[in-house]
Scaffold this motif. Structure first.
Motif, short mmCIF file in Angstrom:
data_model
loop_
_atom_site.label_atom_id
_atom_site.label_comp_id
_atom_site.label_asym_id
_atom_site.label_seq_id
_atom_site.Cartn_x
_atom_site.Cartn_y
_atom_site.Cartn_z
N UNK A 8 -30.67 30.27 -16.05
CA UNK A 8 -30.83 31.39 -15.11
C UNK A 8 -32.00 31.20 -14.15
N UNK A 9 -32.95 30.32 -14.50
CA UNK A 9 -34.10 30.10 -13.63
C UNK A 9 -33.75 29.18 -12.46
N UNK A 10 -32.62 28.46 -12.57
CA UNK A 10 -32.21 27.52 -11.53
C UNK A 10 -31.12 28.18 -10.69
N UNK A 11 -31.27 28.14 -9.37
CA UNK A 11 -30.24 28.77 -8.52
C UNK A 11 -28.90 28.07 -8.70
N UNK A 12 -27.83 28.76 -8.36
CA UNK A 12 -26.47 28.21 -8.49
C UNK A 12 -26.35 26.93 -7.67
N UNK A 13 -25.52 26.02 -8.15
CA UNK A 13 -25.34 24.74 -7.48
C UNK A 13 -24.74 24.95 -6.10
N UNK A 14 -25.34 24.32 -5.14
CA UNK A 14 -24.83 24.39 -3.77
C UNK A 14 -23.75 23.35 -3.57
N UNK A 15 -23.10 23.38 -2.42
CA UNK A 15 -22.02 22.41 -2.16
C UNK A 15 -22.51 20.96 -2.19
N UNK A 20 -22.54 15.71 -4.93
CA UNK A 20 -23.34 14.65 -5.55
C UNK A 20 -22.91 14.45 -7.01
N UNK A 21 -22.69 15.52 -7.73
CA UNK A 21 -22.28 15.41 -9.13
C UNK A 21 -20.90 14.76 -9.23
N UNK A 22 -19.99 15.14 -8.33
CA UNK A 22 -18.66 14.56 -8.32
C UNK A 22 -18.73 13.06 -8.02
N UNK A 23 -19.54 12.70 -7.05
CA UNK A 23 -19.72 11.29 -6.69
C UNK A 23 -20.31 10.51 -7.86
#
Length: 78
Positions: A8-15, A20-23
């Motif tokens: 919860x301390x980390x903002x939601x993943x941006x596009x 980057x995670x997909x790559x």
């Protein structure tokens, strides 16, 4: 994939992070496939080298030079 709950301390993943995670996941899959392919080829090469060594030894025995080579190696070690 990562099954951990989001922090919860980390903002939601941006596009950009999603891309980057997909790559990274694709690169990891390609690397694993390449590793498996290389391991298979190395195993095949090892088998071929073993077969070649056996064939050379058989030919040396048929030619009658196997014993001469062994005797020469023993003499050089002495």
């Amino acid at each position: 994939m990562d099954t951990r709950a989001p922090d919860p301390a980390v903002p939601a993943a941006g596009p950009l992070q999603t891309v980057a995670e997909h790559l990274f996941q694709e690169l990891q899959e390609h690397f694993q496939a390449l590793t498996a392919s290389l391991n298979l080829r190395m195993e095949e090469m090892g088998n071929r080298i073993s077969d070649l060594q056996k064939n050379v030894n058989d030919l040396m025995v048929q030619a009658g030079i196997q014993n001469a080579v062994k005797e020469q190696m023993v003499r050089s070690l002495s």
